[in-house]
Design an enzyme around this catalytic site. Structure first.
Site, short mmCIF file in Angstrom:
data_model
loop_
_atom_site.label_atom_id
_atom_site.label_comp_id
_atom_site.label_asym_id
_atom_site.label_seq_id
_atom_site.Cartn_x
_atom_site.Cartn_y
_atom_site.Cartn_z
N GLU A 21 0.96 -1.33 -0.05
CA GLU A 21 0.00 -0.01 -0.03
C GLU A 21 1.06 1.44 -0.09
O GLU A 21 2.02 1.09 0.58
CB GLU A 21 -0.86 0.10 1.41
CG GLU A 21 -1.99 -1.10 1.05
CD GLU A 21 -3.05 -0.90 2.00
OE1 GLU A 21 -3.21 0.18 2.84
OE2 GLU A 21 -4.05 -1.69 2.23
N HIS A 50 -4.44 6.62 0.87
CA HIS A 50 -3.75 5.38 0.70
C HIS A 50 -4.06 4.45 -0.53
O HIS A 50 -5.50 4.78 -1.02
CB HIS A 50 -3.75 4.69 1.91
CG HIS A 50 -5.04 3.87 2.38
ND1 HIS A 50 -6.09 4.53 2.70
CD2 HIS A 50 -5.01 2.49 2.43
CE1 HIS A 50 -7.03 3.79 3.06
NE2 HIS A 50 -6.49 2.64 2.93
N HIS A 77 -4.98 0.88 -2.43
CA HIS A 77 -5.44 -0.69 -2.14
C HIS A 77 -4.79 -1.42 -3.38
O HIS A 77 -5.66 -1.39 -4.39
CB HIS A 77 -6.96 -0.95 -2.11
CG HIS A 77 -7.50 -0.60 -0.67
ND1 HIS A 77 -8.88 -0.76 -0.30
CD2 HIS A 77 -6.87 -0.41 0.31
CE1 HIS A 77 -9.03 -0.38 0.81
NE2 HIS A 77 -7.87 -0.15 1.48
N ASP A 88 -9.27 0.19 8.27
CA ASP A 88 -9.32 1.72 7.87
C ASP A 88 -10.74 2.38 8.57
O ASP A 88 -10.28 3.38 9.04
CB ASP A 88 -9.80 1.76 6.13
CG ASP A 88 -8.73 1.41 5.51
OD1 ASP A 88 -7.51 1.51 5.83
OD2 ASP A 88 -8.89 0.88 4.26
ZN LIG Z 1 -7.38 0.63 3.22
#
Ligand SMILES: [Zn+2]
Length: 136
Positions: A27, A85, A87, A98
């Site tokens: 990530e 962020h 994925h 999250d």
């Molecule tokens: Zn996430």
């Protein structure tokens, strides 16, 4: 406060996409500085950060980088407007982890799915609320 939308430029989108592709399969993360205008979050600067977890399913920004981000935004008279962020191999939807951190950080969270080449944003306000992403 209700967030009506989060507005990013084409360049900022490209920067975030490239950062995500570069960090894949892990990530990627970043902090977005900006201003709020009439309920719309206008991103002014992308502050790329390192994912110190080097994980494909989680991310953590180091405390040092967080402090630097807050200092920089303050110096530039901007707000820490959103958290970004990626994925790498799932949908652009918040994970259980999250959601936990979104509750603590009630700013819009922008998620990029490498798999679907898609940007989505959410904010936690009693529950997950989608925030429209506008690209200028
Ligand atoms: Zn996430």
């Amino acid at each position: 406060m209700t967030v009506k939308s989060i507005v990013l430029s084409k360049n900022q989108i490209d920067t975030l996409r490239q950062h995500s592709q570069k960090n894949s399969p892990n990530e990627a993360c970043a902090i977005l500085f900006g201003k709020t205008d009439n309920g719309n979050v206008i991103v002014k600067e992308v502050f790329l950060t390192k994912n110190i977890e080097n994980s494909p399913v989680n991310f953590t920004i180091s405390p040092e980088e967080l402090i630097l981000a807050y200092d920089t935004s303050e110096r530039e008279n901007l707000e820490v407007s959103a958290i970004f962020h990626s994925h790498p191999s799932s949908m652009a939807h918040p994970s259980t982890t999250d959601k936990k951190y979104m509750e603590i950080n009630p700013v819009p969270w922008v998620i990029f799915s490498n798999m679907h080449d898609e940007f989505k944003a959410y904010i936690y306000d009693l529950d997950l609320v989608p925030v429209p992403v506008k690209i200028l």
